[in-house]
Design a protein around this motif. Structure first.
Motif, mmCIF file in Angstrom:
data_model
loop_
_atom_site.group_PDB
_atom_site.id
_atom_site.type_symbol
_atom_site.label_atom_id
_atom_site.label_comp_id
_atom_site.label_asym_id
_atom_site.label_seq_id
_atom_site.Cartn_x
_atom_site.Cartn_y
_atom_site.Cartn_z
ATOM 1 N N TYR A 14 0.823 -1.203 0.000
ATOM 2 C CA TYR A 14 0.000 0.000 0.000
ATOM 3 C C TYR A 14 0.856 1.251 0.000
ATOM 4 C CZ TYR A 14 -2.927 3.754 1.770
ATOM 5 O OH TYR A 14 -3.557 4.959 1.942
ATOM 6 N N SER A 17 2.421 1.785 -3.381
ATOM 7 C CA SER A 17 1.429 2.239 -4.353
ATOM 8 C C SER A 17 1.062 3.699 -4.130
ATOM 9 C CB SER A 17 0.188 1.356 -4.239
ATOM 10 O OG SER A 17 -0.923 1.979 -4.803
ATOM 11 N N GLU A 21 1.842 6.722 -6.708
ATOM 12 C CA GLU A 21 0.713 7.470 -7.248
ATOM 13 C C GLU A 21 0.897 8.965 -7.010
ATOM 14 O OE1 GLU A 21 -3.886 7.038 -7.978
ATOM 15 O OE2 GLU A 21 -2.253 5.602 -8.135
ATOM 16 N N SER B 17 6.833 3.998 -9.983
ATOM 17 C CA SER B 17 5.553 3.570 -10.525
ATOM 18 C C SER B 17 5.595 2.109 -10.964
ATOM 19 C CB SER B 17 5.195 4.469 -11.708
ATOM 20 O OG SER B 17 4.230 3.863 -12.516
ATOM 21 N N ALA B 20 5.773 -0.247 -7.923
ATOM 22 C CA ALA B 20 4.486 -0.278 -7.225
ATOM 23 C C ALA B 20 3.479 -1.103 -7.997
ATOM 24 C CB ALA B 20 3.975 1.143 -7.028
ATOM 25 N N GLU B 21 3.462 -0.895 -9.289
ATOM 26 C CA GLU B 21 2.522 -1.613 -10.131
ATOM 27 C C GLU B 21 2.779 -3.112 -10.080
ATOM 28 O OE1 GLU B 21 0.071 -1.111 -14.074
ATOM 29 O OE2 GLU B 21 0.599 0.333 -12.524
ATOM 30 N N SER B 24 1.684 -4.386 -6.634
ATOM 31 C CA SER B 24 0.230 -4.310 -6.537
ATOM 32 C C SER B 24 -0.425 -5.420 -7.338
ATOM 33 C CB SER B 24 -0.252 -2.971 -7.095
ATOM 34 O OG SER B 24 -0.842 -2.196 -6.094
ATOM 35 N N ARG B 39 -9.285 -3.922 -6.446
ATOM 36 C CA ARG B 39 -8.347 -3.221 -5.592
ATOM 37 C C ARG B 39 -9.056 -2.247 -4.648
ATOM 38 N NH1 ARG B 39 -3.175 0.024 -6.281
ATOM 39 N NH2 ARG B 39 -4.516 1.550 -7.278
#
Lengths: 170, 170
Positions: A14, A17, A21, B17, B20-21, B24, B39
Motif C-alpha cells: 500500500y 502504491s 501514485e 511507478s 508499485a505496479e 500491486s 483493488r
DNA sequence: GCGAATTGGTTACAGACGTAACCGTTTTAT
DNA sequence: ATAAAACGGTTACGTCTGTAACCAATTCGC
C-alpha cells in the motif's frame, strides 16, 4: 496466533502504491498542463526519444505499457505529428517509429522538465533517503521483474515465489 | 548543456511507478482469485476492518481512494453482505460502516494473506533493502503528503515546491 | 511447399475511472 | 429565521483500460 489486524498505512504494498501514485500524479501535471499529454503518451514519447528508432512492441517492453496502450498512444502522438511510422522493408508487420522534428523539440523540452523534476524530488527527499529508495526499488525489481510469460499483460513481472501456506488450501 | 537524453529506466518516478505496479498486481491476484475483489474493494474492506466503524469519507482519506471509488466499493461490498451501513442519528448525512459477521471472517482471512505476502516480499527483498525502501517511502510521503486542497481528487498529496530554473542551471 | 502456429499491431466490447453535477442535510452568516 | 454555503454521499457522462478477438505477415514443421 498473529494479530487479526492490519494497519493499512504500514502495509508495504500500500505504501509503495501510494507513494508512486502521489509522485506520478504530481509529475504528470507538468506534461499534462503544458502539452495535454496522457501518461502512456509521455512514456511512449520518452521511449521513442531515448531509442531514436523503435517498434511498438519494444516500446511496451521497455516502458512497461500494455500493447493496447502503446498502440493508442502511438496513434495519438502520430496525430500530433510528433512521431511517424515506417514499415520495415524486410518484415512488413513491423513498424519503426521515430520522432518528427517537432517531436524532437517536444521531447527535448520534456526531458529538461523531467530531469528538473527528478532533481527537485531527490532534493526534497534528501540524498541519503533517495539513495535508500533507489536501492529498495532495485531490490523490488530484482525480486519480481523477470522475463515471464511471453504474453502476460504488462509482461516481465512475476509472482513472488510462494513459500508457506496461509490456509489449509492446496 | 545537459544531455538531451533521458533514460527512462533510471528515472525515479518511473521506477517507483513500475515497482508499485508490479507489487500491486502480484498481490492483487491473491484477493482477486480467492474472493473476486477489486483493488478499491480490498482497500475499503481493509479500512473498515481496521477501524471497526467508519464513514465513507474517512475511508477515502485513510486509504487514498477517490470518493466515487469508495462509494462504488461500498455498494459492492454491501451487496456481498460483507459490510453494512447505519445512518448516524444526529447527522443524517453520515453513514457508519461496519463489517458483518461474514465480513469479519473474510477480513481475517485477508489479513492473514496480506501479512503473509508482506513477509514474503520483505524476505525476497532482504531485511536491509526492505528497511531502505521503507525509509525512502517515508521521505516521499513527507515530501508530498500534506493536507492540501480540501477537495483535491485523491486528497492529501501536494505538489513539490518549484525552486530553481531548469535552463540556467549551473 | 503448404497448412498450422506465431508474431506485430489494431480494434470491439465491457467494465473501471474521474469530473462535475447533483440530492438531501447541516452549518454559517446575517 | 432564513438564505447561502458547506458537507456526506451518489450518479451521469465521457474517457481510459484490459481481455479477447481479430487481421495481415512471417515462420515452423514436416
Amino acid at each position: 496466533m498473529p494479530k487479526a489486524l492490519l494497519e493499512l498505512d504500514h502495509f508495504l504494498p500500500y505504501r509503495l502504491s501510494r507513494a508512486a501514485e502521489a509522485v506520478s500524479r504530481d509529475f504528470a501535471t507538468l506534461y499534462r498542463e503544458r502539452y495535454g499529454m496522457t501518461r502512456p503518451e509521455w512514456r511512449v514519447l520518452a521511449t521513442v526519444g531515448q531509442f531514436g528508432r523503435i517498434t511498438a512492441t519494444a516500446i511496451g517492453r521497455h516502458s512497461s505499457l500494455h500493447k493496447t496502450k502503446v498502440s493508442r498512444a502511438v496513434v495519438a502522438l502520430e496525430k500530433r505529428r510528433w512521431i511517424s511510422r515506417s514499415t520495415d522493408t524486410d518484415d512488413r508487420r513491423i513498424e519503426h517509429l521515430t520522432l518528427t522534428r517537432e517531436g524532437v523539440a517536444c521531447y527535448r523540452a520534456l526531458v529538461t522538465i523531467a530531469k528538473a523534476y527528478e532533481r527537485r524530488l531527490i532534493a526534497a527527499l534528501g540524498d541519503e533517503q533517495s539513495a535508500q529508495l533507489a536501492h529498495g526499488l532495485d531490490a523490488v525489481e530484482a525480486a519480481l521483474t523477470i522475463a515471464s510469460k511471453p504474453d502476460h499483460p504488462t509482461s516481465q513481472t512475476t509472482k513472488l515465489p510462494v513459500g508457506g501456506e496461509p490456509t489449509g488450501k492446496r
